[in-house]
Write a protein that holds these residues in place. Structure first.
Motif, PDB file in Angstrom:
ATOM      1  N   ASP A  28       0.747  -1.225  -0.129  1.00 54.35           N
ATOM      2  CA  ASP A  28      -0.105  -0.059   0.090  1.00 54.35           C
ATOM      3  C   ASP A  28       0.974   1.225  -0.109  1.00 54.35           C
ATOM      4  N   VAL A  29       0.433   2.413  -0.579  1.00 55.10           N
ATOM      5  CA  VAL A  29       1.114   3.500  -0.473  1.00 55.10           C
ATOM      6  C   VAL A  29       0.404   4.752  -0.310  1.00 55.10           C
ATOM      7  N   GLU A  30       0.671   5.735   0.217  1.00 55.30           N
ATOM      8  CA  GLU A  30       0.110   6.821   0.673  1.00 55.30           C
ATOM      9  C   GLU A  30       0.542   8.395  -0.007  1.00 55.30           C
ATOM     10  N   LEU A  31      -0.065   8.977  -0.694  1.00 55.02           N
ATOM     11  CA  LEU A  31       0.347  10.125  -1.318  1.00 55.02           C
ATOM     12  C   LEU A  31      -0.139  11.567  -0.866  1.00 55.02           C
ATOM     13  N   ARG A  32       0.670  12.370  -0.446  1.00 55.13           N
ATOM     14  CA  ARG A  32       0.104  13.711   0.342  1.00 55.13           C
ATOM     15  C   ARG A  32       0.220  14.817  -0.621  1.00 55.13           C
ATOM     16  N   CYS A  33      -0.907  15.571  -0.199  1.00 52.12           N
ATOM     17  CA  CYS A  33      -1.001  16.939  -1.193  1.00 52.12           C
ATOM     18  C   CYS A  33      -1.659  17.865   0.032  1.00 52.12           C
ATOM     19  N   ASP A  34      -0.720  19.021   0.084  1.00 49.11           N
ATOM     20  CA  ASP A  34      -0.899  20.219   0.708  1.00 49.11           C
ATOM     21  C   ASP A  34      -1.162  21.199  -0.020  1.00 49.11           C
ATOM     22  N   PRO A  35      -2.579  21.745  -0.005  1.00 46.25           N
ATOM     23  CA  PRO A  35      -3.097  22.864  -1.320  1.00 46.25           C
ATOM     24  C   PRO A  35      -2.626  24.330  -0.707  1.00 46.25           C
ATOM     25  N   ILE A  36      -2.752  25.047  -1.559  1.00 42.88           N
ATOM     26  CA  ILE A  36      -2.529  26.468  -1.295  1.00 42.88           C
ATOM     27  C   ILE A  36      -3.635  26.944  -0.359  1.00 42.88           C
ATOM     28  N   SER A  37      -3.196  27.611   0.694  1.00 48.78           N
ATOM     29  CA  SER A  37      -4.132  27.918   1.697  1.00 48.78           C
ATOM     30  C   SER A  37      -5.238  28.886   1.133  1.00 48.78           C
ATOM     31  N   GLY A  38      -6.301  28.618   1.580  1.00 46.28           N
ATOM     32  CA  GLY A  38      -7.664  29.267   1.181  1.00 46.28           C
ATOM     33  C   GLY A  38      -8.365  28.679  -0.306  1.00 46.28           C
ATOM     34  N   HIS A  39      -7.578  27.691  -0.988  1.00 48.24           N
ATOM     35  CA  HIS A  39      -8.285  27.076  -1.937  1.00 48.24           C
ATOM     36  C   HIS A  39      -9.270  26.035  -1.415  1.00 48.24           C
ATOM     37  N   THR A  40     -10.401  26.241  -2.086  1.00 47.93           N
ATOM     38  CA  THR A  40     -11.390  25.192  -1.379  1.00 47.93           C
ATOM     39  C   THR A  40     -11.714  23.854  -2.229  1.00 47.93           C
ATOM     40  N   ALA A  41     -11.088  24.159  -3.652  1.00 48.55           N
ATOM     41  CA  ALA A  41     -11.245  22.801  -4.357  1.00 48.55           C
ATOM     42  C   ALA A  41     -10.066  22.337  -4.344  1.00 48.55           C
ATOM     43  N   LEU A  42      -9.968  20.925  -4.535  1.00 44.37           N
ATOM     44  CA  LEU A  42      -8.628  20.145  -4.491  1.00 44.37           C
ATOM     45  C   LEU A  42      -9.071  18.849  -5.512  1.00 44.37           C
ATOM     46  N   TYR A  43      -8.005  18.640  -6.453  1.00 45.12           N
ATOM     47  CA  TYR A  43      -8.022  17.716  -7.547  1.00 45.12           C
ATOM     48  C   TYR A  43      -6.901  16.576  -7.399  1.00 45.12           C
ATOM     49  N   TRP A  44      -7.107  15.432  -7.658  1.00 46.00           N
ATOM     50  CA  TRP A  44      -5.803  14.522  -8.286  1.00 46.00           C
ATOM     51  C   TRP A  44      -6.304  13.894  -9.452  1.00 46.00           C
ATOM     52  N   TYR A  45      -4.987  13.920 -10.224  1.00 47.51           N
ATOM     53  CA  TYR A  45      -5.013  13.536 -11.564  1.00 47.51           C
ATOM     54  C   TYR A  45      -3.629  12.227 -11.543  1.00 47.51           C
ATOM     55  N   GLU A  53      -8.831  10.909   0.916  1.00 46.09           N
ATOM     56  CA  GLU A  53      -9.552  11.717   2.151  1.00 46.09           C
ATOM     57  C   GLU A  53      -9.177  13.117   1.869  1.00 46.09           C
ATOM     58  N   ARG A  54     -10.036  13.965   2.538  1.00 47.24           N
ATOM     59  CA  ARG A  54      -9.488  15.253   2.697  1.00 47.24           C
ATOM     60  C   ARG A  54     -10.044  15.937   3.798  1.00 47.24           C
ATOM     61  N   THR A  55      -9.231  16.471   4.857  1.00 45.16           N
ATOM     62  CA  THR A  55      -9.822  17.025   6.006  1.00 45.16           C
ATOM     63  C   THR A  55      -9.939  18.484   5.758  1.00 45.16           C
ATOM     64  N   GLY A  56     -11.341  18.710   5.820  1.00 45.53           N
ATOM     65  CA  GLY A  56     -11.717  20.170   5.682  1.00 45.53           C
ATOM     66  C   GLY A  56     -11.346  20.585   4.330  1.00 45.53           C
ATOM     67  N   GLU A  57     -10.459  21.815   4.396  1.00 45.18           N
ATOM     68  CA  GLU A  57     -10.168  22.433   3.100  1.00 45.18           C
ATOM     69  C   GLU A  57      -8.670  22.579   3.104  1.00 45.18           C
ATOM     70  N   SER A  58      -7.965  21.520   3.734  1.00 47.46           N
ATOM     71  CA  SER A  58      -6.618  21.083   3.915  1.00 47.46           C
ATOM     72  C   SER A  58      -6.025  20.062   3.349  1.00 47.46           C
ATOM     73  N   VAL A  59      -5.274  19.408   3.938  1.00 42.76           N
ATOM     74  CA  VAL A  59      -4.411  18.305   3.247  1.00 42.76           C
ATOM     75  C   VAL A  59      -5.275  17.267   2.896  1.00 42.76           C
ATOM     76  N   SER A  60      -4.887  16.556   1.653  1.00 42.20           N
ATOM     77  CA  SER A  60      -5.476  15.124   1.156  1.00 42.20           C
ATOM     78  C   SER A  60      -4.552  14.325   0.968  1.00 42.20           C
ATOM     79  N   THR A  61      -5.203  13.270   1.226  1.00 43.36           N
ATOM     80  CA  THR A  61      -4.232  11.942   1.064  1.00 43.36           C
ATOM     81  C   THR A  61      -5.003  11.084   0.149  1.00 43.36           C
TER      82      THR A  61
END
Lengths: 116, 112
Positions: A18-35, A68-76
């Protein structure tokens, strides 16, 4: 930082792990995508998060993939029981509320996954 | 199904020469149109966008893009390329500006 941050930048794993990849978006951005970007191919949409709305998971290729995404912050992004065909660069992007925004996505540099 | 086609996988051009990157899409209506660029070691960045109105998108960094409804095309052009323009270029379309569909990309090599 000011941009979208992804980790790890490179990951080599064995088939079946299993692998986990992490994404920390720009602060204030409400939309997050994985491609996903496979070698020689275009970007393939995987999943989209917008605020507290239910995510659009229509691009996930199998039930081995989840995010998963916690609120409007980090996604895994988690890939279970990895297969060789999962080898690709996984790109995360964020933007302002997409339904009112300009359509401009801000991309991270990606996580390159190699499954042996 | 929605699709975006970039017919040229790789283009090599001499510095100072003109460049045109082709993009075609298949949709029933006019989508939102974008060009993104990915330079070595950097993430994808928006280069140009088209929502409606004039068919010629404003010039940015010397690039311009022309929307042709009759041909379902959104080609990117630059009259005179610089070595720093070497990168991979992606055309993208969207109907509702939230889910982008990308083409396979065109890699541009600039020779001295």
């Amino acid at each position: 930082g000011a941009g979208v941050s992804q980790s790890p930048s490179n990951k080599v794993t064995e088939k079946g792990k299993d692998v986990e990849l992490r994404c920390d978006p720009i602060s204030g951005h409400t939309a997050l995508y994985w491609y996903r970007q496979r070698l020689g191919q275009g970007l393939e949409f995987l999943i989209y998060f917008q605020g507290n709305s239910a995510p659009d998971k229509s691009g996930l290729p199998s039930d081995r993939f989840s995010a998963e995404r916690t609120g409007e912050s980090v996604s895994t992004l988690t890939i279970q029981r990895t297969q060789q065909e999962d080898s690709a660069v996984y790109l995360c992007a964020s933007s302002w509320n997409a339904r009112r925004g300009t359509g401009e996505l801000f991309f991270g540099e990606g996580s390159r996954l190699t499954v042996l | 199904a929605q699709s975006v086609t970039q017919p040229d996988i790789h283009i090599t051009v001499s510095e100072g020469a003109s460049l045109e990157l082709r993009c075609n899409y298949s949709y029933g209506a006019t989508p939102y149109l974008f060009w993104y660029v990915q330079s070595p070691g950097q993430g994808l960045q928006l280069l140009l966008k088209y929502f409606s109105g004039d068919t010629l998108v404003q010039v940015i960094k010397g690039f311009e893009a022309e929307f042709k409804r009759s041909q379902s095309s959104f080609n990117l052009r630059k009259p005179s390329v610089h070595w720093s323009d070497a990168a991979e270029y992606f055309c993208a379309v969207s109907f509702n500006d939230y889910k982008l569909s990308f083409g396979a990309g065109t890699t541009v090599t600039v020779r001295a």
